[in-house]
Design a protein around this motif. Sequence first.
Motif, PDB file in Angstrom:
ATOM      1  N   VAL A   1     101.542  23.693 -21.970  1.00 30.55           N
ATOM      2  CA  VAL A   1     101.996  24.367 -20.747  1.00 30.55           C
ATOM      3  C   VAL A   1     103.523  24.306 -20.670  1.00 30.55           C
ATOM      4  O   VAL A   1     104.174  25.320 -20.392  1.00 30.55           O
TER       5      VAL A   1
ATOM      6  N   HIS B   1      92.397  30.280 -20.183  1.00 28.05           N
ATOM      7  CA  HIS B   1      93.026  29.044 -20.644  1.00 28.05           C
ATOM      8  C   HIS B   1      92.198  28.419 -21.771  1.00 28.05           C
ATOM      9  O   HIS B   1      92.753  28.023 -22.802  1.00 28.05           O
TER      10      HIS B   1
ATOM     11  N   GLU C   1      99.640  29.327 -19.812  1.00 31.40           N
ATOM     12  CA  GLU C   1     100.063  29.397 -18.410  1.00 31.40           C
ATOM     13  C   GLU C   1      99.668  28.111 -17.691  1.00 31.40           C
ATOM     14  O   GLU C   1      98.677  27.474 -18.041  1.00 31.40           O
TER      15      GLU C   1
ATOM     16  N   LYS D   1      95.957  26.796 -12.153  1.00 28.99           N
ATOM     17  CA  LYS D   1      96.044  27.048 -10.717  1.00 28.99           C
ATOM     18  C   LYS D   1      95.267  25.961  -9.988  1.00 28.99           C
ATOM     19  O   LYS D   1      94.071  25.806 -10.214  1.00 28.99           O
TER      20      LYS D   1
ATOM     21  N   LYS E   1     105.154  26.716 -22.849  1.00 29.14           N
ATOM     22  CA  LYS E   1     104.807  28.104 -22.488  1.00 29.14           C
ATOM     23  C   LYS E   1     103.823  28.758 -23.481  1.00 29.14           C
ATOM     24  O   LYS E   1     103.754  29.978 -23.573  1.00 29.14           O
TER      25      LYS E   1
END
Length: 151
Positions: A50, A67, A56, A59, A53
Amino acid sequence: MEERTVSHWEELTKLDLYMDQVCLAVADAILPVAGSQEGALTPTMVNNYVKRKLLEAPKKKKYSTAHVSRLIIITLLKRVLSLNEIDAVLNDLFTDREDQAGYSLFGEALAAALAGAPIPVGCPALLAAALRSLAGKLEVERILGESIARA
């Protein structure tokens, strides 16, 4: 002969997962390809991907099917490529492709590479080369494992 490939998109969980669940889901998904993968993906690795990059951010600490699919790709390719090289492969694969289409192409191309068959038309050259390298590495590991077992 049994097809060796990763879980198909439709087989991936549709529920958002927490970190430990993601690590288990990825290990299960790559099992037919790479064999026992205890510790193949750790929370530290995910956090690093993460930060770099390659993935992502989750959430609300939950990871989606997209993911999980990218983590499957990263986990397998890290056996033969650096993270910078993996980043280039992912960019190439997912440019102009939705997550499901990119992951499905990856799975098809992986199955072909492992079977020694032609890589599907439309597969980016960078991904095709990476998968041929991965197939070769896995074959070397299989042969060495068999010779150790016989000794």
